[in-house]
Scaffold this active site. Structure first.
Site, PDB file in Angstrom:
ATOM      1  N   GLY A  33       0.840  -1.195   0.000  1.00  0.00           N
ATOM      2  CA  GLY A  33       0.000   0.000   0.000  1.00  0.00           C
ATOM      3  C   GLY A  33       0.870   1.237   0.000  1.00  0.00           C
ATOM      4  N   SER A  34       0.440   2.231   0.772  1.00  0.00           N
ATOM      5  CA  SER A  34       1.131   3.512   0.812  1.00  0.00           C
ATOM      6  C   SER A  34       2.618   3.336   1.141  1.00  0.00           C
ATOM      7  CB  SER A  34       0.446   4.426   1.838  1.00  0.00           C
ATOM      8  OG  SER A  34       1.122   5.652   1.933  1.00  0.00           O
ATOM      9  N   GLN A  35       2.934   2.800   2.308  1.00  0.00           N
ATOM     10  CA  GLN A  35       4.339   2.641   2.694  1.00  0.00           C
ATOM     11  C   GLN A  35       4.984   1.465   1.960  1.00  0.00           C
ATOM     12  OE1 GLN A  35       6.269   4.654   4.667  1.00  0.00           O
ATOM     13  NE2 GLN A  35       4.512   6.018   4.773  1.00  0.00           N
ATOM     14  N   ARG A  55      -1.136 -11.737   0.192  1.00  0.00           N
ATOM     15  CA  ARG A  55      -2.024 -12.889   0.106  1.00  0.00           C
ATOM     16  C   ARG A  55      -2.253 -13.271  -1.361  1.00  0.00           C
ATOM     17  NH1 ARG A  55      -6.988 -10.218   2.485  1.00  0.00           N
ATOM     18  NH2 ARG A  55      -5.937  -8.576   1.338  1.00  0.00           N
ATOM     19  N   SER A  58      -4.693 -11.050  -3.083  1.00  0.00           N
ATOM     20  CA  SER A  58      -4.532  -9.609  -2.878  1.00  0.00           C
ATOM     21  C   SER A  58      -4.600  -8.847  -4.195  1.00  0.00           C
ATOM     22  CB  SER A  58      -3.190  -9.327  -2.210  1.00  0.00           C
ATOM     23  OG  SER A  58      -2.920  -7.942  -2.239  1.00  0.00           O
ATOM     24  N   VAL A  92      -4.576  -5.147  10.846  1.00  0.00           N
ATOM     25  CA  VAL A  92      -4.428  -6.535  10.396  1.00  0.00           C
ATOM     26  C   VAL A  92      -3.057  -7.111  10.739  1.00  0.00           C
ATOM     27  CG1 VAL A  92      -6.073  -6.116   8.512  1.00  0.00           C
ATOM     28  CG2 VAL A  92      -3.647  -6.160   8.014  1.00  0.00           C
ATOM     29  N   HIS A 114       5.297   1.908  12.428  1.00  0.00           N
ATOM     30  CA  HIS A 114       4.482   2.513  13.484  1.00  0.00           C
ATOM     31  C   HIS A 114       4.496   1.535  14.653  1.00  0.00           C
ATOM     32  CE1 HIS A 114       1.451   4.636  15.639  1.00  0.00           C
ATOM     33  NE2 HIS A 114       0.416   3.909  15.262  1.00  0.00           N
ATOM     34  N   GLU A 233     -14.641  31.101   5.550  1.00  0.00           N
ATOM     35  CA  GLU A 233     -13.903  31.609   6.708  1.00  0.00           C
ATOM     36  C   GLU A 233     -13.318  30.501   7.577  1.00  0.00           C
ATOM     37  OE1 GLU A 233     -12.848  34.530   7.406  1.00  0.00           O
ATOM     38  OE2 GLU A 233     -13.808  35.323   5.592  1.00  0.00           O
TER      39      GLU A 233
HETATM   40  P1  NAD Z   1      -2.106   0.804   3.475  1.00  0.00           P
HETATM   41  O1  NAD Z   1      -3.469   0.680   4.004  1.00  0.00           O
HETATM   42  O2  NAD Z   1      -1.798   1.874   2.486  1.00  0.00           O
HETATM   43  O3  NAD Z   1      -1.616  -0.519   2.757  1.00  0.00           O
HETATM   44  C1  NAD Z   1      -1.765  -1.761   3.296  1.00  0.00           C
HETATM   45  C2  NAD Z   1      -1.449  -2.850   2.303  1.00  0.00           C
HETATM   46  O4  NAD Z   1      -1.481  -4.051   3.056  1.00  0.00           O
HETATM   47  C3  NAD Z   1      -2.461  -3.013   1.180  1.00  0.00           C
HETATM   48  O5  NAD Z   1      -2.152  -2.332   0.030  1.00  0.00           O
HETATM   49  C4  NAD Z   1      -2.368  -4.507   0.943  1.00  0.00           C
HETATM   50  O6  NAD Z   1      -1.270  -4.757   0.111  1.00  0.00           O
HETATM   51  C5  NAD Z   1      -2.074  -5.064   2.297  1.00  0.00           C
HETATM   52  N1  NAD Z   1      -3.279  -5.542   3.030  1.00  0.00           N
HETATM   53  C6  NAD Z   1      -4.432  -4.859   3.235  1.00  0.00           C
HETATM   54  N2  NAD Z   1      -5.302  -5.588   3.942  1.00  0.00           N
HETATM   55  C7  NAD Z   1      -4.691  -6.754   4.191  1.00  0.00           C
HETATM   56  C8  NAD Z   1      -5.080  -7.923   4.869  1.00  0.00           C
HETATM   57  N3  NAD Z   1      -6.291  -8.044   5.446  1.00  0.00           N
HETATM   58  N4  NAD Z   1      -4.185  -8.927   4.951  1.00  0.00           N
HETATM   59  C9  NAD Z   1      -2.956  -8.827   4.379  1.00  0.00           C
HETATM   60  N5  NAD Z   1      -2.542  -7.738   3.704  1.00  0.00           N
HETATM   61  C10 NAD Z   1      -3.397  -6.727   3.618  1.00  0.00           C
HETATM   62  O7  NAD Z   1      -1.135   0.886   4.758  1.00  0.00           O
HETATM   63  P2  NAD Z   1      -0.060   2.023   5.073  1.00  0.00           P
HETATM   64  O8  NAD Z   1      -0.746   3.327   5.277  1.00  0.00           O
HETATM   65  O9  NAD Z   1       1.078   1.912   4.121  1.00  0.00           O
HETATM   66  O10 NAD Z   1       0.415   1.543   6.531  1.00  0.00           O
HETATM   67  C11 NAD Z   1       1.397   0.543   6.706  1.00  0.00           C
HETATM   68  C12 NAD Z   1       2.151   0.862   7.994  1.00  0.00           C
HETATM   69  O11 NAD Z   1       2.848   2.098   7.830  1.00  0.00           O
HETATM   70  C13 NAD Z   1       1.247   1.050   9.210  1.00  0.00           C
HETATM   71  O12 NAD Z   1       1.910   0.537  10.330  1.00  0.00           O
HETATM   72  C14 NAD Z   1       1.130   2.557   9.310  1.00  0.00           C
HETATM   73  O13 NAD Z   1       0.844   3.009  10.611  1.00  0.00           O
HETATM   74  C15 NAD Z   1       2.523   2.963   8.883  1.00  0.00           C
HETATM   75  N6  NAD Z   1       2.677   4.346   8.391  1.00  0.00           N
HETATM   76  C16 NAD Z   1       1.856   4.847   7.437  1.00  0.00           C
HETATM   77  C17 NAD Z   1       2.058   6.126   6.953  1.00  0.00           C
HETATM   78  C18 NAD Z   1       1.173   6.700   5.883  1.00  0.00           C
HETATM   79  O14 NAD Z   1       1.253   7.898   5.649  1.00  0.00           O
HETATM   80  N7  NAD Z   1       0.346   5.938   5.191  1.00  0.00           N
HETATM   81  C19 NAD Z   1       3.118   6.900   7.461  1.00  0.00           C
HETATM   82  C20 NAD Z   1       3.981   6.354   8.393  1.00  0.00           C
HETATM   83  C21 NAD Z   1       3.750   5.070   8.859  1.00  0.00           C
END
Ligand code: NAD
Ligand code: MG
Length: 352
Positions: A33-35, A55, A58, A92, A114, A233
């Site tokens: 995902g994001s990170q 998975r 996925s 999760v 995190h 505002e």
């Molecule tokens: P996200 O929600 O963007 O991505 C999660 C990814 O995990 C999904 O793309 C998928 O590939 C997988 N996933 C989703 N559901 C699942 C499941 N049920 N089982 C297995 N895999 C699954 O997550 P994120 O925002 O990248 O967060 C990941 C970690 O990074 C977290 O610990 C978060 O706190 C931390 N974090 C996030 C940010 C941010 O800005 N997004 C910043 C700093 C730290």
């Protein structure tokens, strides 16, 4: 490495990182995902062996494969890896950890972005496994974009368990490989990162700011002013003010607004967010520190998120949302020159 004398905070930069602590090792990045997508691609571009753990079903698999990365199940990825970077959603992570735990051997590293699950004991890593955190202070697409531009993203480093004696050096090498040491990596602890993160998002950022906006909006509308004026505002102008503080602190903001705004703000601000609000903040902090909030959130998830869903619906139904949508639709000029945030507002698909 620089140490700020007033707080003895350690900030690591490129010179402090020794890439040999990650060279030859394999990193399993769980989640894309994001990170996840940013760490995986930055690590790979830095020459680190990466395998993405997802998975079988996925929806992120296609994206990781399209980016040229090998994809396995989380369990298989952890099996081959020396460092397992846990980048699935926090809610999760405990279930994914159960799945991969048998693949972790003494000397391996569990790496987080995190501290929630480790700090609140939702994940109890086996003895002999290093437990570290490199947490970029930006969403993943910025971490990736900065790296591609040769720039860095500031981040945090914490070591929860140093079984090998090399956890800090290895975490620094990881931070180096994703580009964080180019900007600066601040040393903290899992406890401090988790508690300040939760407090900040609840009291000031996500919770505090939205409540301030809604209360301001309602005060004006209830007094008979037009919703459009109230929106401008109390919501639209928020960004202009925050941008100034982001660029140059409170001082640049005060310098940029009129003297009337400055005098009015300096005399009235503390009347609004007063000692009562301060006491509420201290209560919110206490609930973070003693685990009350964590227990509530874990229970809420186990119950299928009934309150969460209700609160989300209520927020969507607030008048300010309809007024805002209509007004933003009228700003044709806003489409001509996208702001940086708008340019960046396309994180990869992350909703499986
Ligand atoms: P996200 O929600 O963007 O991505 C999660 C990814 O995990 C999904 O793309 C998928 O590939 C997988 N996933 C989703 N559901 C699942 C499941 N049920 N089982 C297995 N895999 C699954 O997550 P994120 O925002 O990248 O967060 C990941 C970690 O990074 C977290 O610990 C978060 O706190 C931390 N974090 C996030 C940010 C941010 O800005 N997004 C910043 C700093 C730290
Ligand atoms: Mg292993």
């Amino acid at each position: 490495m620089t140490t700020d004398d007033s707080t003895t905070t350690t900030v690591y930069t490129d010179d402090d990182a020794d890439a040999s602590y990650i060279d030859g090792k394999t990193v399993a990045v769980l989640g894309y995902g994001s990170q996840g997508h940013a760490h995986a691609q930055n690590l790979a571009d830095s020459g680190v062996d990466v395998v993405v753990g997802l998975r079988e079903d996925s929806s992120s698999r296609a994206a990781a494969e399209a980016d040229g990365l090998p994809v396995e199940t989380p369990r298989d990825a952890a099996e081959t890896a020396d460092i397992v970077s846990v980048l699935v959603p926090d809610t999760v992570q405990p279930a994914v950890y159960e799945e991969i735990a048998p693949a972790l051997e003494p000397g391996d590293t569990l790496q987080f972005a995190h501290g929630f699950n480790v700090h609140y004991n939702q994940i109890r890593p086996a003895e002999g496994v290093d437990v570290t955190m490199i947490a970029p202070k930006s969403p993943g697409h910025i971490v990736r974009r900065n790296y591609e531009r040769g720039e860095g993203t500031p981040g945090l480093l914490a070591v929860y368990r140093n079984a090998t004696g090399e956890a800090t050096q290895e975490a620094l090498a990881y931070a180096h490989a994703i580009g964080c040491t180019r900007a600066g990596v601040v040393e903290t602890t899992f406890r401090e990162e988790t508690e300040t993160d939760l407090f900040g998002e609840q009291a000031v950022l996500c919770g505090g700011v939205t409540s301030l906006i809604k209360q301001g909006y309602e005060t004006l509308v209830d007094a008979g002013y037009s919703p459009e004026m109230a929106y401008f505002e109390c919501m639209n102008e928020m960004k202009l003010i925050v941008d100034l503080m982001y660029e140059g602190g409170l001082g640049e903001m005060w310098d940029s607004v009129s003297d009337t705004a400055e005098y009015g703000g300096l005399t009235r601000g503390d009347e609004i967010v007063d000692e009562h609000a301060r006491e509420n903040m201290e209560e919110v902090l206490e609930a973070v520190q003693d685990g009350t909030f964590a227990r509530e959130w874990i229970t809420e998830n186990q119950a299928g998120r009934p309150s969460y869903d209700q609160l989300r619906q209520a927020e969507t139904a607030h008048d300010i949302e309809a007024v805002g949508e209509e007004l933003r639709g009228l700003f044709a000029w806003a489409d001509d020159e996208p702001t940086e945030q708008e340019e960046d507002a396309t994180p990869p698909q992350a909703d499986d």
